[in-house]
Design an enzyme around this catalytic site. Structure first.
Site, PDB file in Angstrom:
ATOM      1  CB  THR A   1       1.272   1.684  -8.973  1.00  0.00           C
ATOM      2  OG1 THR A   1       1.867   0.971  -8.126  1.00  0.00           O
ATOM      3  CG2 THR A   1      -0.153   1.005  -9.157  1.00  0.00           C
ATOM      4  CG  ASP A   2       6.112  -1.005  -8.532  1.00  0.00           C
ATOM      5  OD1 ASP A   2       5.094  -0.647  -7.879  1.00  0.00           O
ATOM      6  OD2 ASP A   2       7.128  -1.023  -8.171  1.00  0.00           O
ATOM      7  CD  GLU A   3       1.662  -1.324  -4.373  1.00  0.00           C
ATOM      8  OE1 GLU A   3       0.551  -1.910  -3.958  1.00  0.00           O
ATOM      9  OE2 GLU A   3       2.428  -0.317  -3.719  1.00  0.00           O
TER      10      GLU A   3
ATOM     11  CE1 TYR B   1      -3.144   2.698  -5.432  1.00  0.00           C
ATOM     12  CE2 TYR B   1      -1.059   1.150  -4.970  1.00  0.00           C
ATOM     13  CZ  TYR B   1      -1.818   2.534  -5.650  1.00  0.00           C
ATOM     14  OH  TYR B   1      -0.979   3.245  -6.249  1.00  0.00           O
ATOM     15  CB  SER B   2      -2.196  -3.502  -6.700  1.00  0.00           C
ATOM     16  OG  SER B   2      -2.326  -4.815  -6.076  1.00  0.00           O
TER      17      SER B   2
ATOM     18  CE  LYS C   1      -2.901   3.760 -10.128  1.00  0.00           C
ATOM     19  NZ  LYS C   1      -3.332   5.247 -10.351  1.00  0.00           N
TER      20      LYS C   1
HETATM   21  P1  NAD Z   1      -1.779  11.037  -2.899  1.00  0.00           P
HETATM   22  O1  NAD Z   1      -2.737  10.038  -2.260  1.00  0.00           O
HETATM   23  O2  NAD Z   1      -0.862  11.643  -2.195  1.00  0.00           O
HETATM   24  O3  NAD Z   1      -2.526  12.092  -3.878  1.00  0.00           O
HETATM   25  C1  NAD Z   1      -4.009  11.636  -4.578  1.00  0.00           C
HETATM   26  C2  NAD Z   1      -4.501  12.941  -4.858  1.00  0.00           C
HETATM   27  O4  NAD Z   1      -5.896  12.765  -5.653  1.00  0.00           O
HETATM   28  C3  NAD Z   1      -4.994  13.801  -3.631  1.00  0.00           C
HETATM   29  O5  NAD Z   1      -4.751  15.113  -3.821  1.00  0.00           O
HETATM   30  C4  NAD Z   1      -6.464  13.677  -3.444  1.00  0.00           C
HETATM   31  O6  NAD Z   1      -7.315  14.840  -2.986  1.00  0.00           O
HETATM   32  C5  NAD Z   1      -6.808  13.160  -4.980  1.00  0.00           C
HETATM   33  N1  NAD Z   1      -8.122  12.550  -5.271  1.00  0.00           N
HETATM   34  C6  NAD Z   1      -8.459  11.331  -4.536  1.00  0.00           C
HETATM   35  N2  NAD Z   1      -9.521  11.156  -4.790  1.00  0.00           N
HETATM   36  C7  NAD Z   1     -10.160  11.964  -5.806  1.00  0.00           C
HETATM   37  C8  NAD Z   1     -11.270  12.032  -6.545  1.00  0.00           C
HETATM   38  N3  NAD Z   1     -12.422  11.425  -6.321  1.00  0.00           N
HETATM   39  N4  NAD Z   1     -11.468  13.169  -7.358  1.00  0.00           N
HETATM   40  C9  NAD Z   1     -10.317  14.258  -7.626  1.00  0.00           C
HETATM   41  N5  NAD Z   1      -9.344  14.084  -6.730  1.00  0.00           N
HETATM   42  C10 NAD Z   1      -8.882  12.792  -6.035  1.00  0.00           C
HETATM   43  O7  NAD Z   1      -1.072   9.867  -4.138  1.00  0.00           O
HETATM   44  P2  NAD Z   1       0.358   9.970  -4.856  1.00  0.00           P
HETATM   45  O8  NAD Z   1       1.101   9.071  -3.952  1.00  0.00           O
HETATM   46  O9  NAD Z   1       0.636  11.315  -4.951  1.00  0.00           O
HETATM   47  O10 NAD Z   1      -0.159   9.254  -6.098  1.00  0.00           O
HETATM   48  C11 NAD Z   1      -0.431   9.723  -7.246  1.00  0.00           C
HETATM   49  C12 NAD Z   1      -0.882   8.624  -8.396  1.00  0.00           C
HETATM   50  O11 NAD Z   1       0.574   7.826  -8.504  1.00  0.00           O
HETATM   51  C13 NAD Z   1      -1.857   7.611  -7.938  1.00  0.00           C
HETATM   52  O12 NAD Z   1      -2.503   7.572  -8.936  1.00  0.00           O
HETATM   53  C14 NAD Z   1      -0.726   6.453  -7.350  1.00  0.00           C
HETATM   54  O13 NAD Z   1      -1.426   5.400  -7.743  1.00  0.00           O
HETATM   55  C15 NAD Z   1       0.208   6.785  -8.360  1.00  0.00           C
HETATM   56  N6  NAD Z   1       1.492   6.255  -7.831  1.00  0.00           N
HETATM   57  C16 NAD Z   1       1.909   6.422  -6.753  1.00  0.00           C
HETATM   58  C17 NAD Z   1       3.136   6.053  -6.187  1.00  0.00           C
HETATM   59  C18 NAD Z   1       3.840   6.367  -4.736  1.00  0.00           C
HETATM   60  O14 NAD Z   1       4.701   5.871  -4.414  1.00  0.00           O
HETATM   61  N7  NAD Z   1       3.251   7.410  -4.174  1.00  0.00           N
HETATM   62  C19 NAD Z   1       4.186   5.297  -6.943  1.00  0.00           C
HETATM   63  C20 NAD Z   1       3.382   4.998  -8.231  1.00  0.00           C
HETATM   64  C21 NAD Z   1       2.392   5.501  -8.729  1.00  0.00           C
HETATM   65  O1  DAU Z   2       5.169   0.693  -5.429  1.00  0.00           O
HETATM   66  C1  DAU Z   2       4.376   2.006  -5.976  1.00  0.00           C
HETATM   67  C2  DAU Z   2       3.492   2.080  -4.656  1.00  0.00           C
HETATM   68  O2  DAU Z   2       4.252   2.478  -3.504  1.00  0.00           O
HETATM   69  C3  DAU Z   2       2.527   3.075  -4.881  1.00  0.00           C
HETATM   70  O3  DAU Z   2       1.527   2.737  -6.139  1.00  0.00           O
HETATM   71  C4  DAU Z   2       1.336   3.386  -3.783  1.00  0.00           C
HETATM   72  O4  DAU Z   2       0.721   4.604  -4.084  1.00  0.00           O
HETATM   73  C5  DAU Z   2       2.301   3.691  -2.584  1.00  0.00           C
HETATM   74  O5  DAU Z   2       1.564   3.686  -1.469  1.00  0.00           O
HETATM   75  C6  DAU Z   2       3.320   2.849  -2.507  1.00  0.00           C
HETATM   76  O6  DAU Z   2       2.743   1.574  -1.845  1.00  0.00           O
HETATM   77  P1  DAU Z   2       3.558   0.527  -0.706  1.00  0.00           P
HETATM   78  O7  DAU Z   2       2.649  -0.117  -0.077  1.00  0.00           O
HETATM   79  O8  DAU Z   2       4.869   0.003  -1.131  1.00  0.00           O
HETATM   80  O9  DAU Z   2       4.071   1.911   0.177  1.00  0.00           O
HETATM   81  P2  DAU Z   2       4.092   2.033   1.872  1.00  0.00           P
HETATM   82  O10 DAU Z   2       4.778   3.282   2.159  1.00  0.00           O
HETATM   83  O11 DAU Z   2       2.857   2.084   2.413  1.00  0.00           O
HETATM   84  O12 DAU Z   2       4.958   0.932   2.305  1.00  0.00           O
HETATM   85  C7  DAU Z   2       6.229   0.833   1.989  1.00  0.00           C
HETATM   86  C8  DAU Z   2       6.637  -0.666   2.836  1.00  0.00           C
HETATM   87  O13 DAU Z   2       6.680  -0.194   3.910  1.00  0.00           O
HETATM   88  C9  DAU Z   2       5.792  -1.868   2.411  1.00  0.00           C
HETATM   89  O14 DAU Z   2       6.448  -3.215   2.491  1.00  0.00           O
HETATM   90  C10 DAU Z   2       4.995  -1.896   3.736  1.00  0.00           C
HETATM   91  C11 DAU Z   2       5.865  -1.329   4.787  1.00  0.00           C
HETATM   92  N1  DAU Z   2       5.462  -0.730   6.026  1.00  0.00           N
HETATM   93  C12 DAU Z   2       4.518   0.568   5.442  1.00  0.00           C
HETATM   94  C13 DAU Z   2       3.944   1.306   6.845  1.00  0.00           C
HETATM   95  C14 DAU Z   2       3.176   2.382   6.465  1.00  0.00           C
HETATM   96  C15 DAU Z   2       5.616  -0.742   7.203  1.00  0.00           C
HETATM   97  O15 DAU Z   2       6.598  -1.576   7.460  1.00  0.00           O
HETATM   98  N2  DAU Z   2       5.068  -0.075   8.213  1.00  0.00           N
HETATM   99  C16 DAU Z   2       4.334   0.905   8.043  1.00  0.00           C
HETATM  100  O16 DAU Z   2       3.757   1.516   8.907  1.00  0.00           O
END
Ligand code: NAD
Ligand code: DAU
Length: 351
Positions: free
Chosen positions: A133-135, A158-159, A162
């Site tokens: 992630t970019d975080e 979290y970050s 990661k």
């Molecule tokens: P998500 O939370 O939707 O899905 C995570 C999946 O991992 C789920 O299916 C969960 O059951 C599985 N999982 C969790 N713990 C596990 C374990 N111990 N063993 C096996 N499986 C397990 O997450 P996402 O948003 O799809 O993110 C996927 C990946 O991409 C993550 O590594 C996250 O850090 C990265 N990422 C997410 C975003 C975003 O915006 N969502 C952006 C950049 C990177």
């Molecule tokens: O940047 C990549 C990341 O983006 C991924 O690595 C993470 O897995 C993914 O969850 C996401 O993280 P963020 O914290 O940016 O996403 P989130 O949707 O939780 O929040 C987006 C923005 O909105 C953040 O500034 C927090 C704000 N927010 C979020 C929630 C859930 C609110 O203001 N209200 C809310 O209820």
């Protein structure tokens, strides 16, 4: 031709399900094994359309269980890994940091170790692709972009977890010669995203006339990318990325949270035949997230020039498709928000 066996972890989650579907449908010459423990965020309904595909196998299991992981690698002899499994929600990492260390750090380490045990004598043709992630780069001020050489400076559990897993991947590359690639992506949006994240949470709340919680002043900024474009970037990086390289992936698409939620409200008013401005009345400013990163923005020029990748949809197109997906998958939204989600929501938003 020999079938290549690829392990995709976390394939029942949001991004993972799009990646699994894309690989199963596009590459019949691969056997895709999806390993997922099915936490609240993992759902096999996300993969209903491909569950009977000949080149697909689902395995239920936990990446943080080292003996299970070692046995799985011995059984399937995975030639490549695309690792997405993680605890992914920042707010949950604030209340449960140890779980994030266990899954994101120890889980990644178990996969690296099992992969090393299999192939350390001959790495030819092998690849470990870690999705990050970019975080990990921390926060930007008003200006600037994250590049691949920006120093790591994570601010949330979290970050930090990661970032730690990224370091272990690199360390296995340096120490044992493990061929890896890492990508660091910005915020994804699209269908199948668990409604704890900003966009699906707001869509769900608008449908049910519930408040839209905006943390702090709403001026926090994120760079949004449509999830299918991330899946296509993952395909490019997996096949054509250089060994031991990092690629930043982003949409060149910065929005403050408040502007994004207002745009979403406008789209929802039209789609739900509500009066213009009705959904915006649901916006409520609430207590800020501790350690909230001000701004993320990706410089994606490396993947664009080296691998000829670029986002295929504009933000408005992607957001429209996303809203349509949630409105036509009301049952999915209903099923994932019943049960434990209600308790999570009450605790997180002090309802
Ligand atoms: P998500 O939370 O939707 O899905 C995570 C999946 O991992 C789920 O299916 C969960 O059951 C599985 N999982 C969790 N713990 C596990 C374990 N111990 N063993 C096996 N499986 C397990 O997450 P996402 O948003 O799809 O993110 C996927 C990946 O991409 C993550 O590594 C996250 O850090 C990265 N990422 C997410 C975003 C975003 O915006 N969502 C952006 C950049 C990177
Ligand atoms: O940047 C990549 C990341 O983006 C991924 O690595 C993470 O897995 C993914 O969850 C996401 O993280 P963020 O914290 O940016 O996403 P989130 O949707 O939780 O929040 C987006 C923005 O909105 C953040 O500034 C927090 C704000 N927010 C979020 C929630 C859930 C609110 O203001 N209200 C809310 O209820």
């Amino acid at each position: 031709m020999k079938v290549k066996t690829i392990l995709i972890t976390g394939g029942a989650g949001f991004i993972g399900s799009h990646v699994v579907r894309h690989f199963v449908n596009s590459y019949k010459q691969y056997h895709i094994v999806n390993l997922d423990v099915l936490t609240y965020a993992g759902n096999l309904e996300n993969l209903k359309d491909i569950e009977d595909a000949k080149n697909y196998t689902f395995v239920h299991g936990d990446i943080s269980d080292d003996s299970f992981i070692n046995a799985l690698f011995q059984e399937f002899q995975f030639e490549a890994v695309i690792h997405l499994a993680a605890e992914s929600h920042v707010d949950r990492s604030i209340s449960e940091p140890l779980l994030f260390a266990k899954t994101n750090i120890m889980g990644t380490l178990n996969l690296l170790n099992a992969f090393k045990e299999l192939w350390v004598d001959d790495w030819t043709g092998k690849r470990f692709y870690h999705i990050s992630t970019d975080e990990v780069y921390g926060t930007l001020g008003e200006t600037g972009l994250f590049t691949e050489s920006t120093a790591y400076d994570p601010n949330s559990p979290y970050s930090a977890s990661k970032a730690s897993s990224d370091h272990f991947v690199r360390a296995y590359g340096e120490t044992y010669g493990l061929p890896y690639v890492i990508s660091n992506c910005s915020n994804n949006y699209g269908g199948f995203q668990f409604p704890e994240k900003l966009i699906p949470l707001c869509i769900n709340n608008i449908v049910h006339h519930k408040p839209l919680p905006i943390y702090g002043d709403g001026k926090y900024t994120r760079d949004w990318l449509y999830v299918i474009d991330h899946a296509l970037a993952i395909d490019k990086i997996f096949h054509d990325g250089k060994n031991n390289a990092t690629y930043n992936v982003g949409g060149n698409n910065e929005w403050t949270n408040i502007d994004l939620v207002k745009l979403l409200c406008e789209i929802m008013d039209v789609k739900l035949n509500r009066a213009k401005g009705e959904s915006q009345k649901l916006i409520q400013f609430v207590k800020d997230r501790p350690g909230h990163d001000l701004r993320y923005a990706i410089d994606a020029s490396k993947i664009m020039s080296e691998l000829k990748w670029q986002p295929s949809v504009t933000f408005k197109e992607g957001l429209m498709k996303t809203v349509e997906w949630y409105l036509s998958n009301a049952e999915w939204l209903e099923s994932v928000t019943s049960g434990n989600y209600q308790n999570y929501y009450k605790t997180q938003y002090q309802e």
